[in-house]
Enzyme design. Structure first.
Site, mmCIF file in Angstrom:
data_model
loop_
_atom_site.group_PDB
_atom_site.id
_atom_site.type_symbol
_atom_site.label_atom_id
_atom_site.label_comp_id
_atom_site.label_asym_id
_atom_site.label_seq_id
_atom_site.Cartn_x
_atom_site.Cartn_y
_atom_site.Cartn_z
ATOM 1 N N ASP B 178 0.851 -1.192 0.000
ATOM 2 C CA ASP B 178 0.000 0.000 0.000
ATOM 3 C C ASP B 178 0.892 1.250 0.000
ATOM 4 O O ASP B 178 1.875 1.320 0.754
ATOM 5 C CB ASP B 178 -0.891 -0.017 1.245
ATOM 6 N N ASN B 186 -2.501 13.078 -3.348
ATOM 7 C CA ASN B 186 -3.679 13.524 -4.104
ATOM 8 C C ASN B 186 -4.131 14.912 -3.656
ATOM 9 O O ASN B 186 -4.427 15.775 -4.480
ATOM 10 C CB ASN B 186 -4.826 12.531 -3.921
ATOM 11 N N HIS B 191 -5.176 14.820 -8.634
ATOM 12 C CA HIS B 191 -5.334 13.411 -9.018
ATOM 13 C C HIS B 191 -4.436 12.991 -10.174
ATOM 14 O O HIS B 191 -4.037 11.839 -10.263
ATOM 15 C CB HIS B 191 -6.801 13.134 -9.366
ATOM 16 N N ASP B 195 -2.220 9.805 -10.099
ATOM 17 C CA ASP B 195 -2.248 8.742 -11.116
ATOM 18 C C ASP B 195 -0.845 8.426 -11.631
ATOM 19 O O ASP B 195 -0.481 7.265 -11.816
ATOM 20 C CB ASP B 195 -3.133 9.156 -12.300
ATOM 21 N N GLU B 221 -4.871 2.545 -3.973
ATOM 22 C CA GLU B 221 -3.410 2.636 -3.915
ATOM 23 C C GLU B 221 -2.837 1.354 -3.324
ATOM 24 O O GLU B 221 -1.754 1.331 -2.764
ATOM 25 C CB GLU B 221 -2.987 3.857 -3.093
#
Ligand SMILES: [Mg+2]
Lengths: 121, 315
Positions: B178, B186, B191, B195, B221
């Site tokens: 994770d 973010n 975003h 990404d 994530e």
């Protein structure tokens, strides 16, 4: 003799492609002698299934050149082979041999003619 | 360019067929007997179009067609049967055996061309359908952002590996990874940057595993990696290597280089009793280990605490 091949039909079959015509005639001379020999051998051995196969194959080859008489003659021999009645096979195979010679001569002339015409072109 | 297989014992006929087809833009393969034709058409990458002579030594055209039709090819092979003009009654037999069309010798170039074009239409349509099916299959099993296995697919894969292990034995480990403080990335950079981080983490994870390991995007994530033939200590080595591959080098983004780390939770099939071993129990164990890794400060690898400390090992 003039009917040994159908030149117009043959050229139409090749879309008028003279190069392909040359290749096809070369292939005929490379293959047809052996195919004819297989027919003659089958007749002299009285081998009906062998005659069926050999005459069928030769028939396919000569039909491509529009050689009606030779095609018919090969068909007669093929039928004899299939039905197993070889009484007339000897005579028919001699006739086919003659027609094959005529076809070969006509194809040689045709090749000559098209070599000259493509040389000039 | 479409490939066509020509099978005919008459070499003059092959020359004619091959010469015309090449002129029309087809790639031509030629064989002269039925056995060779069957061998070529049984290959997985067989020509999609075939012109078969009926009468051939070895196998005849009909026998070749029957063999091809009974094989489980994914792609359909369109077959044109060559017959002679006086071979009347047999035509139905040819079509019944599985020929798509036929052509009588001696054939005209126009007729051959038309029949081959008809075959090519079918073959092209078939190829487009297979392509569409494969694309749908890919879309259904892969994550759009990363092209990794999606959650459903990676769990399916784990299920398959577990049942394979049941049959054949051996090791099996999983890693849950994770991205640490991903929400902050973010929130701070937007975003698009988030990404980009996920894509770069994906790239580094994919480079760091063996070809037979499977990496999936388990959640936003969160990643799940399935390691067949890997015990807990080998798993820890692999996970540590993956941790370094992300943590050692900042990730270049539009917002500049960002330091990114991952926390890892590991679990191995050997840690769970056979009766209760399933995807859920194994995932639960790895998830607990991941939670521990987070609690102990993140950017670290934690193996699951053995569930079966009392279980006898090796029987
Ligand atoms: Mg044949």
């Amino acid at each position: 003799m003039a009917n040994a091949i159908n030149e117009a039909e043959l050229l139409a079959r090749l879309e008028g492609d003279e190069e392909l015509l040359q290749e096809l005639i070369d292939a005929f001379f490379a293959e047809s002698g052996e195919s004819l020999q297989q027919v003659l051998d089958a007749v002299s051995r009285h081998d009906a299934p062998g005659l069926d196969r050999a005459a069928h194959k030769l028939k396919g080859t000569v039909s491509l050149f529009g050689g009606e008489e030779a095609t018919q003659s090969a068909l007669v021999l093929e039928t004899m082979g299939r039905t197993g009645n070889l009484d007339q096979a000897e005579a028919s195979s001699r006739q086919l041999q003659g027609l094959m010679e005529a076809l070969g001569k006509a194809l040689a002339e045709l090749r000559e003619k098209h070599v000259q015409s493509s040389d000039r072109g | 360019m479409s490939r066509v297989l020509i099978a005919d014992d008459d070499r003059v006929s092959c020359k004619l067929l091959g010469g015309l087809l090449k002129k029309w833009g087809y790639e031509v393969e030629v064989v002269h007997d039925g056995f060779a034709a069957r061998r070529e058409l049984m290959k997985p990458d067989a020509a999609p179009l075939a012109i078969l002579d009926w009468m051939m030594p070895g196998l005849d055209g009909i026998e070749v067609i029957k063999a091809v039709r009974s094989a489980a090819h994914e792609a359909y092979i369109y077959i044109l049967l060559l017959t002679s003009r006086d071979q009347k009654g047999d035509l139905l037999e040819g079509m019944d055996a599985g020929a798509d069309d036929y052509l009588k010798k001696p054939f005209d170039a126009d007729e051959l061309h038309a029949r081959v074009r008809a075959g090519k239409r079918i073959v092209d349509l078939q190829a487009a359908l297979i392509r569409a099916k494969n694309e749908l299959q890919f879309a259904a099993t892969h994550d759009t952002l990363t092209t990794l296995w999606n959650r459903g697919a990676i769990i399916d894969l784990l299920k398959k590996e577990l049942s394979r292990r049941k049959r054949t034995g051996g090791e099996l480990g999983i890693v849950m990874a994770d991205i640490d403080h991903f929400k902050k990335i973010n929130d701070l950079y937007g975003h698009l940057v988030g990404d980009a981080v996920i894509r770069e983490v994906t790239r580094r994870l994919s480079l760091g595993v063996r070809p037979y390991d499977a990496v999936g995007r388990y959640g936003g994530e969160e990643f799940l990696i399935v390691f067949p033939a890997c015990n807990l200590s080998a798993l820890a080595t692999s996970a540590e290597r993956l941790r370094c591959s992300v943590a050692d080098e900042p990730i270049e983004t539009n917002a500049g280089p960002l330091p990114v780390t991952l926390s890892f939770g590991l679990a191995s099939a050997e840690q769970i009793e056979a009766a209760s071993l399933n995807p859920e129990s194994l995932l639960g164990l790895a998830d607990e280990a991941l939670y521990t890794a987070k609690a102990l400060g993140r950017n670290r690898v934690e193996p699951a605490a053995a569930m079966l400390a009392s279980a006898p090992s090796g029987g």
